[in-house]
Design a protein around this motif. Structure first.
Motif, short mmCIF file in Angstrom:
data_model
loop_
_atom_site.label_atom_id
_atom_site.label_comp_id
_atom_site.label_asym_id
_atom_site.label_seq_id
_atom_site.Cartn_x
_atom_site.Cartn_y
_atom_site.Cartn_z
N ASP A 156 0.84 -1.19 0.00
CA ASP A 156 0.00 0.00 0.00
C ASP A 156 0.87 1.25 0.00
O ASP A 156 1.97 1.26 0.58
N ILE A 157 0.36 2.30 -0.63
CA ILE A 157 1.02 3.60 -0.55
C ILE A 157 0.00 4.64 -0.10
O ILE A 157 -1.21 4.47 -0.28
N ARG A 158 0.51 5.71 0.50
CA ARG A 158 -0.32 6.85 0.89
C ARG A 158 0.02 8.03 0.00
O ARG A 158 1.16 8.47 -0.06
N VAL A 159 -0.97 8.53 -0.71
CA VAL A 159 -0.77 9.71 -1.55
C VAL A 159 -0.54 10.92 -0.65
O VAL A 159 -1.26 11.14 0.33
N ASN A 160 0.48 11.69 -0.96
CA ASN A 160 0.82 12.88 -0.18
C ASN A 160 -0.02 14.06 -0.66
O ASN A 160 0.21 14.61 -1.74
N ARG A 161 -1.00 14.45 0.13
CA ARG A 161 -1.91 15.53 -0.25
C ARG A 161 -1.19 16.87 -0.47
O ARG A 161 -1.72 17.76 -1.13
N LEU A 162 -0.02 17.01 0.12
CA LEU A 162 0.70 18.28 -0.04
C LEU A 162 1.26 18.45 -1.45
O LEU A 162 1.62 19.56 -1.84
N LYS A 163 1.32 17.34 -2.20
CA LYS A 163 1.92 17.42 -3.53
C LYS A 163 1.09 16.79 -4.64
O LYS A 163 1.36 17.05 -5.83
N SER A 164 0.09 15.98 -4.30
CA SER A 164 -0.66 15.31 -5.34
C SER A 164 -2.03 14.90 -4.82
O SER A 164 -2.45 15.34 -3.75
N ASN A 165 -2.72 14.04 -5.57
CA ASN A 165 -4.00 13.50 -5.13
C ASN A 165 -4.13 12.07 -5.62
O ASN A 165 -3.35 11.61 -6.48
N GLN A 166 -5.12 11.36 -5.08
CA GLN A 166 -5.24 9.94 -5.38
C GLN A 166 -5.46 9.68 -6.87
O GLN A 166 -4.85 8.77 -7.45
N ALA A 167 -6.34 10.45 -7.51
CA ALA A 167 -6.64 10.22 -8.92
C ALA A 167 -5.39 10.38 -9.79
O ALA A 167 -5.15 9.58 -10.71
N LYS A 168 -4.59 11.39 -9.50
CA LYS A 168 -3.39 11.63 -10.30
C LYS A 168 -2.37 10.50 -10.14
O LYS A 168 -1.81 10.01 -11.13
N VAL A 169 -2.15 10.08 -8.89
CA VAL A 169 -1.16 9.02 -8.66
C VAL A 169 -1.67 7.68 -9.22
O VAL A 169 -0.89 6.88 -9.74
N LEU A 170 -2.97 7.42 -9.12
CA LEU A 170 -3.52 6.21 -9.73
C LEU A 170 -3.21 6.17 -11.22
O LEU A 170 -2.83 5.12 -11.77
N ALA A 171 -3.35 7.29 -11.88
CA ALA A 171 -3.06 7.35 -13.32
C ALA A 171 -1.57 7.15 -13.59
O ALA A 171 -1.20 6.45 -14.53
N GLU A 172 -0.74 7.76 -12.77
CA GLU A 172 0.71 7.66 -12.97
C GLU A 172 1.23 6.25 -12.74
O GLU A 172 2.24 5.85 -13.34
N LEU A 173 0.55 5.50 -11.88
CA LEU A 173 1.03 4.15 -11.53
C LEU A 173 0.12 3.05 -12.08
O LEU A 173 0.21 1.90 -11.66
N ALA A 174 -0.73 3.40 -13.04
CA ALA A 174 -1.65 2.41 -13.62
C ALA A 174 -0.90 1.24 -14.24
O ALA A 174 -1.38 0.10 -14.21
#
Length: 432
Positions: A156-174
């Motif tokens: 599991d990873i925790r998205v860092n709200r100070l720099k990104s959001n869940q939707a963006k990181v999901l797309a980057e790591l799809a």
């Protein structure tokens, strides 16, 4: 190395672990250093065999009729990896560094692989001396909970709200098979592959940019439910490498004061680099000069929230550290209970009237959880319990379903219940 030779190597490493009562990581490292011919893929495959065998140590020994390293590996191949006896026999030819051929007794036991008459602690793969406490925690679900703690864990990873959001990181790591977490709004999950290993997340550009940190969703949940708010004074009293510290900073929107300390100053070392990557600027790391020294004297009686990620047996992380459950001893449990009382007493001095302590463990044992909180409340009459319903209803998101997992004094997460590691959370409030 051939698959059969890897099995022989795993048996050899397990012999070292059992005979010398040492961590699996140390035994695997020493084996690799003395076997330079083994490539990285060989070492990874052998490590997976070793950890899988440790996951099913008791059930394999029972099914195979003996508690040896060979029995553990053979039993794991049948019970966990579900290989047929004929397939295991092919791997055990005795040729070219393969294990010795199966005996008639081994072949028979691999065919039947019978656990029907095994006691609960064997079917759950839990140390026998811990079974009463484990059963008290989970009741009729104790065997299935133990089996879930013996399975391989996701990453599991925790998205860092100070720099990104869940939707963006999901797309980057799809491309790595990323999935949204079930509970935490910041969680993303990766299932282990056939080899038991997850993707190499720390080589991703978004990791270097500080968009996420590796953190079990259960750890994320208890950090979130602790209820840190922007502008508050918050203390992470047992910060260690800082996973929860970083989560708190993001929840506080980088506003307020956040102190991170730990009695073992060496554990704080990785936090400096992680902070720089995360962009969290409100964190002040306090290193105690000595064990008895209070590194937060200026915060005494001023903290809105003190997070106590207490030292514990780590029973909730057995699926990630399967060798740890076979090394824990009654004396270690008693020592952890003493440590928990001491760190809670430190937290009590720091929190202000109306402030709260969030007590967290990665344990599923009642003595370390409800027992520790009950003892604290008896020793500190100025504190009262915060009901679980209040914890769940006053935080962002809809966590009402977690109320099903309430204990007498807190919340107990587990692999079977929540799909997370076994985390416990209880909150108390200072009334005066």
């Amino acid at each position: 190395m051939t698959p059969a030779a890897r099995i022989s190597a795993a048996i050899e490493v397990l012999d070292d672990i059992i005979q010398r009562r040492r961590p699996a990581s140390d035994a695997l490292k020493d084996w690799g250093l003395s076997r330079r011919f083994a490539g990285s893929k060989d070492r990874a495959a052998i490590a997976t065999l070793v950890y899988d065998a440790l996951r099913r140590r008791s059930s394999s020994a029972f099914a195979m009729g003996e508690e040896t390293s060979r029995a553990m590996v053979l039993g794991m191949l049948a019970g966990l990896r579900e290989l047929r006896m004929e397939e295991i026999a092919e791997l055990c030819s005795g040729e070219n560094h393969a294990p010795a051929p199966l005996t008639r007794e081994e072949a028979t036991r691999l065919i039947t692989f019978d656990l029907d008459d095994a006691p609960g602690w064997v079917r759950a793969d839990v140390p026998e001396w811990l079974w009463p406490a484990f059963s008290a925690s989970f009741g009729e679900q104790a065997v299935s909970e133990g089996a879930a703690l013996a399975d391989r864990a996701p990453i599991d990873i925790r998205v860092n709200r100070l720099k990104s959001n869940q939707a963006k990181v999901l797309a980057e790591l799809a491309h790595l098979g990323a999935e949204a977490g079930a509970w935490s709004p910041d969680a993303i999950r990766f299932l282990p592959g056939a080899d038991g290993r997850g993707p190499s997340l720390q080589s991703e550009p978004s990791f270097f940019e500080g968009a996420f940190e590796i953190q079990d969703e259960g750890s994320q949940l208890v950090s979130l439910l602790a209820g840190a708010k922007h502008g508050e004074t918050v203390v992470d009293l047992c910060a260690g490498a800082g996973g929860k510290t970083l989560a708190l900073a993001a929840q506080m929107q980088n506003q307020g004061r956040l102190f991170a300390t730990d009695l073992d100053s060496r554990r704080l070392a990785p936090l400096h680099e992680r902070l720089a990557r995360s962009g969290a600027s409100i964190v002040q790391i306090r290193v105690p000069r000595s064990r008895g020294h209070e590194s937060l004297s200026e915060v005494i009686g001023e903290a809105d929230l003190v997070l106590v990620d207490a030292p514990c047996t780590g029973s909730g992380t057995w699926r990630r550290n399967p060798d740890a459950k076979w090394r824990v001893r009654p004396g270690a449990l008693a020592e952890r209970i003493k440590d928990q009382a001491e760190v809670l007493a430190r937290a009590a001095r720091l929190v202000k009237p109306g402030g709260r302590i969030a007590y967290v463990t990665c344990s599923v044992l009642p003595d370390e959880n409800d027992g520790a909180v009950s003892g604290f409340l008896q020793r500190h009459p100025g504190f009262t319990l915060v009901p679980s319903q209040e914890i769940l209803s006053s935080r962002e998101g809809d966590f009402a379903l977690l109320a099903r997992f309430s204990t007498a004094l807190g919340l107990q997460l587990s692999p079977q219940r929540t799909g997370t590691d076994g985390f416990y959370l209880a909150c108390v409030r200072r009334e005066a």
